[in-house]
Structure formats: C-alpha cells, structure tokens
Design an enzyme around this catalytic site. Structure first.
Site, PDB file in Angstrom:
ATOM      1  N   ASP A 186       4.002   4.918  -5.679  1.00 23.39           N
ATOM      2  CA  ASP A 186       3.348   3.613  -5.585  1.00 23.39           C
ATOM      3  C   ASP A 186       3.408   3.047  -4.177  1.00 23.39           C
ATOM      4  O   ASP A 186       4.270   3.417  -3.385  1.00 23.39           O
ATOM      5  CB  ASP A 186       3.997   2.613  -6.554  1.00 23.39           C
ATOM      6  N   GLU A 187       2.495   2.146  -3.893  1.00 18.19           N
ATOM      7  CA  GLU A 187       2.508   1.308  -2.700  1.00 18.19           C
ATOM      8  C   GLU A 187       2.797   2.067  -1.403  1.00 18.19           C
ATOM      9  O   GLU A 187       3.721   1.724  -0.676  1.00 18.19           O
ATOM     10  CB  GLU A 187       3.545   0.182  -2.847  1.00 18.19           C
TER      11      GLU A 187
END
Lengths: 542, 529
Positions: B322-323
């Site tokens: 993620d991210e």
C-alpha cells in the site's frame, strides 16, 4: 559520614554565593524571556511540564544515589516533621524519583562526582499544614538545585507540593541506572489560581480508586481543583446523611454510591495534593435522579390537562422544595470544606414547567408573564441566597448569567458554550463577575489525531477587555463528561490531553511553541505512564 | 400450589428475558424456552462424547474446557443451592462435546469449518461440531447462555442452536510498529477475539516507525530498526507463543510484512535495501521505498521471506503493497536508468508492479498464498488469480463499495476493511455505523458476492498503545464481529444495543477493559489496579 550531617549545618559560604549568583542568572533569564526568546530557556528544560515561570539550568550534572538522598526540613522552616502534608509528599516523591525498589545504602560508585544528597524544604510563613487549599492559596516556590544540598523555598505547603513535583521532574535516570539532575534555579508560580478537572460520576459511576488515581495525575500536572459533577439525571450516587433515600433510590445500584466515608477519603486525598474538591449539585435541570428518592421535588409534567407521569426540572413553586434544598445544601456545605459550591443551573428545559397549571398560576401571581427565564432566576436566587447565608460562595454555569438573573456579587460564572466564548467572557467580566473557562476544553468530545494542540493553543485572555476584566478570569477547567466515559477509558482519555490545559493555566502566556510542547509533553506522558497513569500516546513512538 | 407455580414461571420469564439478550454475536438459528436447568459449579463438567473424534488429550479442547470453567465459575466458593430451588428445576451436570472429524494439533485455516449445534433439553446437553474449531465457537456460545440468579445460582435454559459463520475470514488488525504492544496486550486481545468469534489476527508487525520482529536470518533488522532492541521486540519465542495461543482459540495469525513502501525501519539493518533519494544530482541522505532496481534486494527478500514462511504456519502471508510514494524513486538516477532499460517509460506503477510480481513469485515458490492491500490491484499488478485483495480506502480512488465490485468482477477474492478503521475515533455511539455496514451491498453477481471472504477491523497504532488499546477496541470491534458472523438480517440497532451493552458488562466481568456504549452501569465495574 561527614556528608550525612548536612541537615544540621548552615550553607557554606561558597554555596551561598552560588545561590546569589543563581538569582542573578534567573533575572537574566527573565530579561531574555521578555526579549521574546522563550525557546532558549525552554530547550534546556525538556523534562518540565508545565513549564515554570523561569528555569535556569547549567550543564553541570549532580549525582543522586537513592541510598544517600533524603528530603528534610530546613532549620529555619516554619514547617517540621509534624506537617503531615509534607511528610507524605516526601515519601511519595522519593518513590516517584527512585521507584519502589530497595536500594543499597550508600552505593558509592560516583564518589568523585558532585552529589546531591538532600532537598531541604523551607516554609517561610504559616505553613497551613492542617488547612484546606483555597482559591487564594499561595502556590509559588523557589527551587535551587545544587550539590550537595538543594533548597526548596515556599510561603506555604502548597508551594512546596508544586516545587516537589518540579524537583522530581528534574531528575533523570540514565540507562545505567544512575540518577542525575542538572544544576538549576527555578522560580515559579501559577498564572491562574483555578485550574480544574471536571469529572462526571452520574452518567457513569467512577470507583473511588479511579478518582484517587485522577487526583494523582492532577498533581503531576499542577491542577488544583477537582470539580466533582457528582449527580445528574442518570444517577444520584452521593449518599446523603440527611436524605439517604436520594441515593437509595436514585443511584444505579447500592454498590454505585459514594458513602460519607468515600467523600471524606477523596477530599482528604485531594488536600494532601493541594487540590480543592468543588462539589456540583446541578439544579433545577439535570435532576431526574433526584425525583426517585425525594417525593414532589420535581415538577410533574402535564399532557392535555392531565399529569403525564413524567417529570421535569425541580419544582420551583413549592416551599417544600426550598426547605429540602436548604437542608441538603447545609449538609453539602459541611461535607465539602471548600469555600465554593457549584450550583449548576445549565440547560433548563422549560417545556414541563409550561405544561404544569400550578406553575403557570405561580407565574401569573409573580408577574413573570411568559418569561420562564424569570422563574429560573427566581429559583436560582433562592438557592444562591442559601449558599451566601452559609458564608459560602457559588459557582454557576453561564446560562444563569445569560438569563439575566440578579446574581449575587462575587458569584463565579463558568463559561462552557464553545460558540463565541470570548465574547461571552468579555460580557460577563464587564458586568464584574469572576469567570472560569471550560468552553474550549471539553475533553470528552474526542476526534482522531493530535487534538491536544487545539486545547494547548487556546489563549484564555484573548478577548477585548480592560486589565481589570482580565483579572476576573480566575482560571479554567478541562471537562470529561461521562456519557461515554467510565473507569475503563477515563485515564487514557484525560491524559495527556488534559496536560495541555494544565500548562495553559499554569505557565506564562507566551509559552506557546507547539514543537517544544510536543517534546516536553511526550516525556511527561512517559513519566506519567512510569508512575502508573495509563496516559495515551501523543503520536508514534515509545 | 397452582398459584405459586404461576408466580414462579413469571419470575422465570423475567429472568429469561434478561438472559436471552446476552448472546453476541447472534447465532444463525436459535430456539429457547423458559424451562431452565440448574448448574452446580462443583459438579459440572465438560465431557467428550464416547464417539467423539476428539478425546482427553486434545490440547485445543482440554484447555478450552479449563478456560471456560474459569470464566464461568471463577474461583469463588460455591454453596449448595437452597433445597426449595432444587425442587423446581432439574440439573445439568455436564456439557457433552462431540467432534466428528479428528484434528486437535492442526492450525485453523481459511477453509476450517466452524459450524456447531448446541442442544440443551431434558434428554441431553450436547455440543456437536464437525471440527474442534466449531466446538470452540460452541463453547463460547454455551458460556454466554449460562446466567446467574441474584442468589448466586447458575442456570441454563432449554435451548437449540444451530450456528455457523456468514464469512470465513473475520479478522482484527493490530499494528505493533507505530507503537510497540507488549506480548500480554496481544494475548489478551486474542482472548477477547475468541469471545467475539473472530478467527484471524492480522499482525501488522513492522512499518516505517519500527521493526520489532526479531529475525534470526537478519538480526540487524531488529537491532537497528526497533525502538529498543532489548525491550521493544518480539523474539522467536514470543511469536511462537502468539501463534500457539491463537491456535488454541481457533484464531489464525496472518503476518504482514509490508513492502515496498512503509519500510523505513528496515533500512538501518540492511544497507542498500532502501532507495537513496536524490536532491538534484546528489543523494539527499534520506531514503524511500525498497530499491526495486537491485538484484540484492530480491536476494534479501528471498531469504527473509523463507524465514517468514517457516515461522508463520498460516497458508497466507500479507505482503502489504500500500501507499508507495514514487517521489524518491523518481529522484534517483539509477532507478531512472533501470526504468529506461525495462522500457517502463515514466510509469512508476510499472516499476511497482515489477517489484511486487517478483516478490509474489518468491513467496509462491515457498508454497504460500498471499493477501495484499488494494493498491496492488488498483495499479494493475499481475497477480495470481487466488490472491486476496484487502479493500481499505473509503473514498479514493473509488468508494469502497465500488472497489468491492471491481475486485470481485476481476475474479479476485476480497476482504473488507475500509469502513472498519477503529482507530478513527469520533464522539458518540460510533459503533452503530460500523455495525450497519453490509459487506455485500455492492452491485454484482452472486458469484462476485461469493468472492467476499470476510473482513477485518483495523486498529492502526499512530495514537494507540497498550494504555488505550483495549477500551478503543472493545466493544466497538464486536460490532464488526457480529456483522461478519451473524445472518445479514440481524441488523436491528435496538436489539444489537441491548445485547452489546450486556456483552460489554460480561466483558468487564471477564476482566476486559471494554468501554461503555452509552450512559448506564454494570454490576461489576472495571476496577483500577
């Protein structure tokens, strides 16, 4: 062995000289502060919360060994070993500083280093050892930390208590286990005399233990008022001696009560920490739980000319109401020694009064017209007079002022509505009434993230007014209402968020640097955790 | 006599009404009656049925019997019941447990069957289940059925329950990187998870802030990446303890090692692993995500995940993903050269894909399945069709409901977390919103809905450590637990409120610092220690 005898010796000349120098340095520090450089002095005091008025610290380290350190009274002190408040505080702070473990006497591994062996406490005036703290209590102190004897000087024991907390915050334990303190000179006093925490024991009962724990944490943050919102609509846990049915019928259960002994325990525990206990018995609204144990005290509400079976605020038209209240408040005035009683007066719903024919009749007789505010004022004035007659003073929520009641001069108004609260402060102080601020500090209203910065950045005197008006702001309170709070989550919700309010009310107006506050508060919260207060984190870290 | 019987049954009805509200999460099928049986703590036993596949020596159930005996009766001294009470009710002196399939030493898995039936009537007091995992769920339900009269007598009502979970993956995420959580906090959480019939502990072990997992292949990761290498770490023994403690409660441990972003704490222990960021033409001294351009990176990952695959027995690993912030990659000339060589152009998503695909291949080779955060899907990384996608973003790039539809229409299995970030606190009864989430309320075919294997409540650690974890988690996470276990139709807020308030008092009684839902009280309040 020579070192152990300092208690009986005078300060050697060199130390006296150092002390004098210290004072000069403090003055220099004060000058610098005026020159808008609080950052410099603050950065040297990374451990202190709330920040003192002036703190001068040198890089010189003093070494403390737990087996060879003690608190003592100066020969010139007006207080001695018979002063229980101080003896208890010495024991407490020894444990906060060194922990509860047993230490070997004279572990002399720091032989050649400058030692700190004693904190000598001197009370200059009548110490007030057996008194209760009050709104006028002197909490100022001077703390001179140097080897081998540090001195803490204060006018009264209350200042000593605050100074002991500061002293304990100056001492640092290294990972090697060694305890050190920097040579320091601290001059300190609070900005506001009323620095409170409101707890609500009606929406949820808080066990006495939880209240005592809160008082501990309050002392770590130099708070000095526990505003005890003890009863409300939901339950009446206060066990009255005169009207035992109030809690018998109005508490959640018979185990959810505060006995006279419980109340005494709280008041005394608070006194030992220099904390006043301000009881609030909120009326005429917020009183549903009173009705269960006291017949006819509440107004019967009507629905199409018939009593609906529900009840509203206290019935302001009956003589029996006032004779009941007078007895109840007489008891409260005795049980709670503080000069102030909080009478509430907030959020009165007029619908029930409006529905009741007897109340309407009374309104007509009194010539109140349709203004139920006047009825509320009539009621409040009667209760205010009872308190005055007892030689006590009253605190009320802001509505009582809003409703233009003739307030007894000297009545303190607590401002809680956040909307335009600065304007409200201006109006109330212009009318000459002292105020307590809570509006920006409702800690029960939680949100995600670092909300402490919002509480911290409030400037209480940021309203247009004369210096005289500003002087009427006697302080503030952080409120943790109980709708969603009980013993399971009270402590992490209060701390360290309330600490932000603690510093705002204690420290100088221009102590506002958020970065510096974050660093100090992070350490302070770890210190609280170390002392058994489950204070929640400010942000990531350990 | 008739008059007194009538009065007595009215009393029963009142007592029963109080008790029937106590179940959490609500079972799929339940029929109860006012008829009650007395239980005497001194003589009551949990027993294996003669034909049960699990018998004495079955660690999972032996220990569960002991646990539930303590939870129910504690160590209090029990007096014999009043003779008058005894005349009116018959006694149940055992719960007989019959497990059909053997398997006491295995680990629970995504495919574990948790069904059970509980039959309490004049003839029997029987807990029947396919597996030991189902028996654990049934024991919890049984413990919630037992109630105590004001005089202190224990009762259980005549009851028929047939129960099974709606979703097979019912998880709770704890983050031990932003703040270290002591082992005891984790174990205590596993207990409360079992009370709520959660079955997956998603352990977000490491992140930017710290690396508390003690790796035996790369000890420097912890030595240099933890908050304090002496105290703020999870040793191999700690991890083992968590896994076994969870297993005994029918809970899987899903370990997450999030890469290539969220890895700052990995850097100090593995020089060269992170991408050096550039400012102009010089390294700025700061670091970005894992460096995807170096062979060394993949050699490291290969060795590291071999260890992880061995240490964590669950079939699934969570690989994060993620991210990922592309700014640092963009600034680095070596990465730019690598992009050119690979023909990725300016599309850093392709670089991310390249990294993730390589990593997935490594992990697949170890015979593991994997869960990833939704960005991996959003960024169109080619993943194996059996990958599980965890949906966590509420609004962006699309509303989570839409994302669920997208993920499942692409044929992937989905886990829902977006509406269940419990670390996002607000004032008031915020459990309601959490409770009313319907995981399958997206447009899609029945086949798509079948791909939703469950969800997870997430307690991220930015503002949470052991001082406030428990009251923030409970009973709020219970709302997620019931949504994932109970029938879709169980969604009445008043009914839920009554039961959840009751359940939170039961949690307090069991020593869990669960915070209040609203005003009120519990007979046994939480006492400060």
């Amino acid at each position: 062995m020579e070192q152990r005898g300092f208690g009986r010796l005078r300060l050697p000349g060199l130390l006296a000289l150092l002390a004098a120098l210290g004072v000069l340095v403090v003055q220099a520090a004060l000058e610098r502060r005026k020159a808008q450089t609080p950052r410099i002095s603050a950065s040297r005091n990374q451990n202190l919360w709330p920040l003192p008025v002036s703190a001068m610290t040198t890089p010189r380290l003093l070494y403390l060994s737990p087996g060879n350190f003690f608190f003592g009274h100066s020969p010139s002190s007006k207080a001695g070993p018979s002063c229980a408040i101080l003896q208890e505080a010495f024991r407490r702070y020894y444990a906060y500083i060194f922990g509860f473990d047993k230490w070997p006497l004279d572990s002399d591994n720091v032989a050649r280093k400058m030692k700190l062996q004693k904190l000598e406490v001197s009370v200059i005036m009548d110490p007030e050892c057996d008194s209760f703290p009050s709104i006028t209590s002197d909490e100022s102190y001077n703390l001179l930390v140097q080897g081998p004897v540090a001195t803490l000087t204060a006018n009264r024991v209350w200042g000593v208590l605050r100074g002991l907390e500061t002293f304990s915050q100056l001492i640092y334990q290294h990972s090697s286990g060694t305890f050190t303190a920097n040579e320091s000179n601290i001059v300190d006093s609070p900005r506001f005399p009323h620095r409170g925490i409101l707890i609500d024991t009606s929406r949820h009962f808080l066990p006495v233990k939880t209240i005592l724990k809160t008082l501990d944490a309050m002392a770590f943050n130099k708070f000095n008022v526990l505003h005890w919102h003890i009863v409300d609509d939901q339950s009446f846990p206060y066990q009255s001696i005169t009207f035992p049915e109030l809690s018998n019928k109005g508490s959640y259960s018979l185990s959810h009560v505060y006995t006279p002994n419980d109340v005494h325990t709280v008041v005394e525990y608070a006194r030992f920490r220099g904390i006043r206990v301000l009881p609030e018995f909120d009326s005429p609204g917020h009183t549903a739980s009173w009705g269960k144990g006291q017949k006819d005290v509440l107004t019967p509400c009507y629905h199409s000319r018939e009593p609906s079976g529900t009840f509203g605020p206290i019935n302001p038209i009956l003589n029996s109401t006032y004779s009941f209240l007078s007895k109840l408040f007489k008891e409260i005035g005795t049980v709670f020694p503080d000069e102030f009683i909080h009478l509430g007066g907030d959020e009165v719903d007029f619908n029930c009064w409006k529905s009741n024919p007897a109340v309407l009749h009374f309104m007509r007789n009194k010539g109140f017209g349709k203004k139920f505010e006047k009825l509320q004022s009539f009621y409040m004035q009667k209760v205010l007079d009872m308190i005055s007659a007892m030689k006590k003073r009253s605190i009320v929520w802001q509505e009582v002022y809003d409703d233009e009641g003739k307030l007894t001069p000297g009545t303190v108004v607590q401002v809680w509505k956040k909307d335009k609260f600065h304007m409200k402060l201006r109006k109330i102080t212009a009318a000459g009434f002292p105020v307590i601020i809570s509006a920006p500090w409702y800690l029960d209203l939680i949100s995600y993230g670092e909300d402490w910065t919002g509480y911290y950045s409030v400037e209480p005197l940021n309203f247009a007014g004369t210096p005289k008006q500003k002087q009427l702001v006697i302080g503030g309170e952080a409120c943790i209402w109980g709708e969603y709070v009980d013993a399971t989550n009270l402590t992490p919700r209060l701390w360290p968020r309330a600490s932000a309010v603690g510093e705002r009310l204690w420290s100088h107006q221009d102590v506002t640097d958020l970065g510096d506050a974050y660093r100090r508060l992070t350490r302070h919260r770890c210190r609280m955790v170390g002392r058994g207060i489950a204070a929640q984190p400010l942000f990531t870290g350990y | 006599m008739a008059g007194s019987t009538l009065r007595f049954s009215l009393l029963l009805a009142a007592a029963f009404a109080g008790r029937a509200t106590a179940l959490w999460p609500w079972p799929q099928y339940i029929q109860t009656s006012e008829l009650r049986y007395t239980i005497f703590p001194h003589s009551f036993q949990f027993q294996y049925h003669l034909s049960s596949a699990a018998q004495v020596g079955c660690s999972v159930l032996d220990e569960a019997f002991q646990r539930y005996r303590d939870l129910l009766f504690g160590s209090a001294a029990f007096r014999f019941p009043h003779p008058i009470e005894k005349r009116h009710t018959s006694e149940k002196n055992s719960l007989v447990v019959l497990v059909v399939t053997p398997g006491c030493d295995q680990f629970p898995s995504l495919g574990s069957v948790e069904n059970y039936t509980l039959t309490i009537n004049d003839e029997q007091c029987l807990l029947l289940s396919e597996t030991v995992w189902g028996a654990l769920r049934g024991l919890e339900t049984f413990s919630q059925l037992i109630w105590r009269s004001p005089e202190g007598t224990f009762y259980v009502n005549k009851t028929d329950i047939e129960d099974f979970p709606r979703f097979p993956h019912r998880g709770l995420l704890l983050d031990t990187s932003r703040h270290y959580l002591p082992l005891s906090s984790i174990l205590d959480t596993l207990d409360v998870m079992a009370y709520n019939k959660f079955n997956v502990f998603h352990w977000h072990l490491v992140d930017d802030s710290s690396f508390p997992y003690e790796s035996f292949t790369f000890p420097d990761l912890t030595k240099k990446g933890s908050y304090n290498p002496a105290t703020h770490i999870y040793t191999a023994q700690d991890v083992k303890e968590v896994i076994e403690y969870a297993r005994l409660r029918g809970i899987r441990v899903l370990a997450e090692f999030d890469t290539p972003g969220h890895t700052l704490s990995w850097g100090p222990g593995v020089p060269g692993l992170l991408t050096p960021c550039y400012s102009g033409s010089h390294p700025s001294g700061t670091f970005g995500p894992v460096n995807p351009a170096l062979n060394n990176t993949y050699e490291f990952m290969s060795t590291f995940f071999l260890e992880i695959s061995t240490v964590f027995p669950d079939f699934y690993l969570h690989l994060g993903g993620d991210e990922v912030d592309f700014t640092c990659w963009k600034s680095n000339p070596d990465i730019q050269a690598f992009m050119k060589k690979k023909g990725f152009g300016d599309d850093f998503k392709k670089l991310e894909s390249f990294y993730i695909q390589t990593l997935l291949d490594i992990v697949s080779a170890y015979g593991k399945g994997y869960v990833v955060w939704q960005e991996v899907f959003d960024n169109k990384v080619k993943v194996r069709p059996d990958t599980i996608i965890q949906v966590w973003r509420e609004e962006i790039p699309v509303k989570y409901v839409k994302e669920m539809a997208l993920v499942t229409s692409a044929g992937f299995r989905a886990l829902l977390s977006a509406p269940w970030y419990l670390n996002h606190i607000t004032y008031g009864p915020d459990w309601k919103e959490i409770y009313l989430v319907e995981p399958l309320a997206f447009e899609g075919s029945p086949e798509q809905k079948a791909l939703v294997i469950g969800g997870e409540a997430c307690m991220w650690g930015e503002y949470v450590d052991s001082t406030n974890l428990v009251p923030r988690l409970w009973p709020k996470a219970g709302a997620v637990a019931e949504r994932l276990w109970s029938n879709k139709m169980v969604s009445n807020l008043d009914f839920a409120f009554k039961r959840l308030a009751h359940f939170r008092c039961e949690l307090l009684r069991r020593g869990v610092q669960a915070q209040p839902l609203s005003v009120g009280y519990c007979d046994m309040e939480f006492e400060q220690t």
